[in-house]
Design an enzyme around this catalytic site. Sequence first.
Site, PDB file in Angstrom:
ATOM      1  N   TYR A   8       2.957  -6.762  -1.855  1.00  0.00           N
ATOM      2  CA  TYR A   8       1.712  -7.105  -1.166  1.00  0.00           C
ATOM      3  C   TYR A   8       0.873  -5.834  -1.008  1.00  0.00           C
ATOM      4  O   TYR A   8       0.572  -5.379   0.088  1.00  0.00           O
ATOM      5  CB  TYR A   8       1.988  -7.779   0.186  1.00  0.00           C
ATOM      6  CG  TYR A   8       0.869  -8.718   0.559  1.00  0.00           C
ATOM      7  CD1 TYR A   8       0.668  -9.905  -0.144  1.00  0.00           C
ATOM      8  CD2 TYR A   8      -0.022  -8.404   1.576  1.00  0.00           C
ATOM      9  CE1 TYR A   8      -0.377 -10.743   0.175  1.00  0.00           C
ATOM     10  CE2 TYR A   8      -1.081  -9.245   1.899  1.00  0.00           C
ATOM     11  CZ  TYR A   8      -1.243 -10.416   1.191  1.00  0.00           C
ATOM     12  OH  TYR A   8      -2.293 -11.250   1.507  1.00  0.00           O
TER      13      TYR A   8
ATOM     14  N   HIS B 106      -1.545  -2.626  -0.947  1.00  0.00           N
ATOM     15  CA  HIS B 106      -2.825  -2.165  -0.409  1.00  0.00           C
ATOM     16  C   HIS B 106      -3.009  -0.738  -0.901  1.00  0.00           C
ATOM     17  O   HIS B 106      -2.152  -0.204  -1.632  1.00  0.00           O
ATOM     18  CB  HIS B 106      -2.838  -2.278   1.126  1.00  0.00           C
ATOM     19  CG  HIS B 106      -1.635  -1.649   1.782  1.00  0.00           C
ATOM     20  ND1 HIS B 106      -1.387  -0.287   1.739  1.00  0.00           N
ATOM     21  CD2 HIS B 106      -0.598  -2.193   2.466  1.00  0.00           C
ATOM     22  CE1 HIS B 106      -0.272  -0.035   2.391  1.00  0.00           C
ATOM     23  NE2 HIS B 106       0.244  -1.168   2.828  1.00  0.00           N
TER      24      HIS B 106
ATOM     25  N   HIS C 156      -0.016   1.768  -0.827  1.00  0.00           N
ATOM     26  CA  HIS C 156       0.914   1.661  -1.958  1.00  0.00           C
ATOM     27  C   HIS C 156       0.295   2.304  -3.209  1.00  0.00           C
ATOM     28  O   HIS C 156       0.959   3.041  -3.936  1.00  0.00           O
ATOM     29  CB  HIS C 156       1.202   0.192  -2.287  1.00  0.00           C
ATOM     30  CG  HIS C 156       1.908  -0.562  -1.205  1.00  0.00           C
ATOM     31  ND1 HIS C 156       1.326  -1.608  -0.526  1.00  0.00           N
ATOM     32  CD2 HIS C 156       3.159  -0.446  -0.695  1.00  0.00           C
ATOM     33  CE1 HIS C 156       2.187  -2.107   0.347  1.00  0.00           C
ATOM     34  NE2 HIS C 156       3.299  -1.417   0.279  1.00  0.00           N
TER      35      HIS C 156
ATOM     36  N   ASP D 139       5.310   5.582   7.328  1.00  0.00           N
ATOM     37  CA  ASP D 139       6.647   5.250   7.832  1.00  0.00           C
ATOM     38  C   ASP D 139       7.438   6.553   7.956  1.00  0.00           C
ATOM     39  O   ASP D 139       8.384   6.799   7.199  1.00  0.00           O
ATOM     40  CB  ASP D 139       7.320   4.256   6.888  1.00  0.00           C
ATOM     41  CG  ASP D 139       6.535   2.958   6.814  1.00  0.00           C
ATOM     42  OD1 ASP D 139       6.688   2.119   7.705  1.00  0.00           O
ATOM     43  OD2 ASP D 139       5.717   2.820   5.887  1.00  0.00           O
TER      44      ASP D 139
ATOM     45  N   SER E 135       1.002  -3.898   5.011  1.00  0.00           N
ATOM     46  CA  SER E 135       1.053  -5.305   4.558  1.00  0.00           C
ATOM     47  C   SER E 135       1.039  -6.222   5.766  1.00  0.00           C
ATOM     48  O   SER E 135       0.548  -7.351   5.704  1.00  0.00           O
ATOM     49  CB  SER E 135       2.310  -5.552   3.732  1.00  0.00           C
ATOM     50  OG  SER E 135       2.396  -4.636   2.681  1.00  0.00           O
TER      51      SER E 135
HETATM   52  P1  AMP Z   1       6.310  -1.145   2.218  1.00  0.00           P
HETATM   53  O1  AMP Z   1       5.908  -2.010   1.054  1.00  0.00           O
HETATM   54  O2  AMP Z   1       5.581  -1.449   3.470  1.00  0.00           O
HETATM   55  O3  AMP Z   1       7.799  -1.055   2.373  1.00  0.00           O
HETATM   56  O4  AMP Z   1       5.840   0.323   1.828  1.00  0.00           O
HETATM   57  C1  AMP Z   1       6.221   0.918   0.621  1.00  0.00           C
HETATM   58  C2  AMP Z   1       5.867   2.379   0.676  1.00  0.00           C
HETATM   59  O5  AMP Z   1       4.475   2.515   0.895  1.00  0.00           O
HETATM   60  C3  AMP Z   1       6.586   3.116   1.821  1.00  0.00           C
HETATM   61  O6  AMP Z   1       6.990   4.398   1.366  1.00  0.00           O
HETATM   62  C4  AMP Z   1       5.491   3.230   2.857  1.00  0.00           C
HETATM   63  O7  AMP Z   1       5.650   4.347   3.714  1.00  0.00           O
HETATM   64  C5  AMP Z   1       4.257   3.395   1.989  1.00  0.00           C
HETATM   65  N1  AMP Z   1       3.065   3.026   2.742  1.00  0.00           N
HETATM   66  C6  AMP Z   1       2.874   1.890   3.460  1.00  0.00           C
HETATM   67  N2  AMP Z   1       1.663   1.930   4.075  1.00  0.00           N
HETATM   68  C7  AMP Z   1       1.101   3.098   3.743  1.00  0.00           C
HETATM   69  C8  AMP Z   1      -0.140   3.733   4.072  1.00  0.00           C
HETATM   70  N3  AMP Z   1      -1.051   3.149   4.857  1.00  0.00           N
HETATM   71  N4  AMP Z   1      -0.385   4.955   3.548  1.00  0.00           N
HETATM   72  C9  AMP Z   1       0.518   5.559   2.755  1.00  0.00           C
HETATM   73  N5  AMP Z   1       1.707   5.025   2.405  1.00  0.00           N
HETATM   74  C10 AMP Z   1       1.993   3.815   2.893  1.00  0.00           C
END
Ligand code: AMP
Length: 307
Positions: free
Chosen positions: A56, A58, A61, A174, A210
């Site tokens: 998902y 943004h 990612h 994170d 997300s």
């Molecule tokens: P997730 O899909 O939420 O598990 O995130 C996947 C990766 O994207 C993880 O390493 C998150 O820390 C990173 N991530 C999520 N949101 C952001 C953001 N706003 N800025 C930078 N990295 C992000």
Amino acid sequence: MAINPSVPPLVAGPDSNATPRSTTPVVVTTKKGIRAGLSAARRQGRVIGLVPTMGYFHDGHLSLMRAARNDCDLVVVSIFVNPTQFGPDEDLEAYPRDTVRDKRLAAAEGVDIVFIPSVDEMYRTAHETTIAPGAVADTLCGSHRPGHFRGVATVVVKLLNIVGPDRVYFGQKDAQQAAVIKNVAADLDIAAIIKVCPTVRDHDGLALSSRNYYLNDVERGQAVVLYQALDTAREAVSAGETDAGRLMTAMKATVDEQPLLACEYADVVDTVTMQPLKTIEDEALAVVAARAGRARLIDNMLLKREE
Ligand code: AMP
């Protein structure tokens, strides 16, 4: 479509990262397919980058994909909503998913392989081994989401073993997750270089996530207060404040002013160990988590004392 393991090189030559491409990435759904697909690249000494995600997409990612594209010859993005990092009452089922859109966005970033395994592919029925991270995983989100970082650490180690990247990319958004993974990698002699990329924010400062998808307009309007609380703490520290307790109280009060937000924690912690601090010596991390409707939001900001 899973790739045929006999498919030769997935990307062009070693200079293939020179310009972003918009070709369709190869979609791989099996561990075997990944290993087969990457063996030629590995033999040729190409630098492989991995961006683990739950999909998902943004811009947060996409920023990780861009960083990987910049540094590496071959970029793998994994999309896996990992059940073992969700608690029994959490949003595993509701977690937003759109792999068609994700593949399109990954293509536009020049990603070479999108790895989308099923739960059964990732975890054999008899799976019983887990990685138990240390004290770094016990504070903050770790104390509010028991077992969460155990699930995260286990799946990340599995992904690193499946893909075998030279570099792996995480987001500062994170921060505790990144700290846990760094610790696990150091303890378990994982060779991949861990890169932590800056948090990408919306126009008003809200960290992209997300889970922002769950917010209605009013909640979305109030959610920006997480960023505002952190930014106020940052300003206070650069103006000379060193008392963590005062900063925490102020951050929590700022979040609590918003009726639709329930502050879970507001804290000032060591940037590496994630343990609470009383006084800020040099630098520290301000961290905040709050619930807004169905969403659980987290954010953080580096606090630095002026020289
Ligand atoms: P997730 O899909 O939420 O598990 O995130 C996947 C990766 O994207 C993880 O390493 C998150 O820390 C990173 N991530 C999520 N949101 C952001 C953001 N706003 N800025 C930078 N990295 C992000």
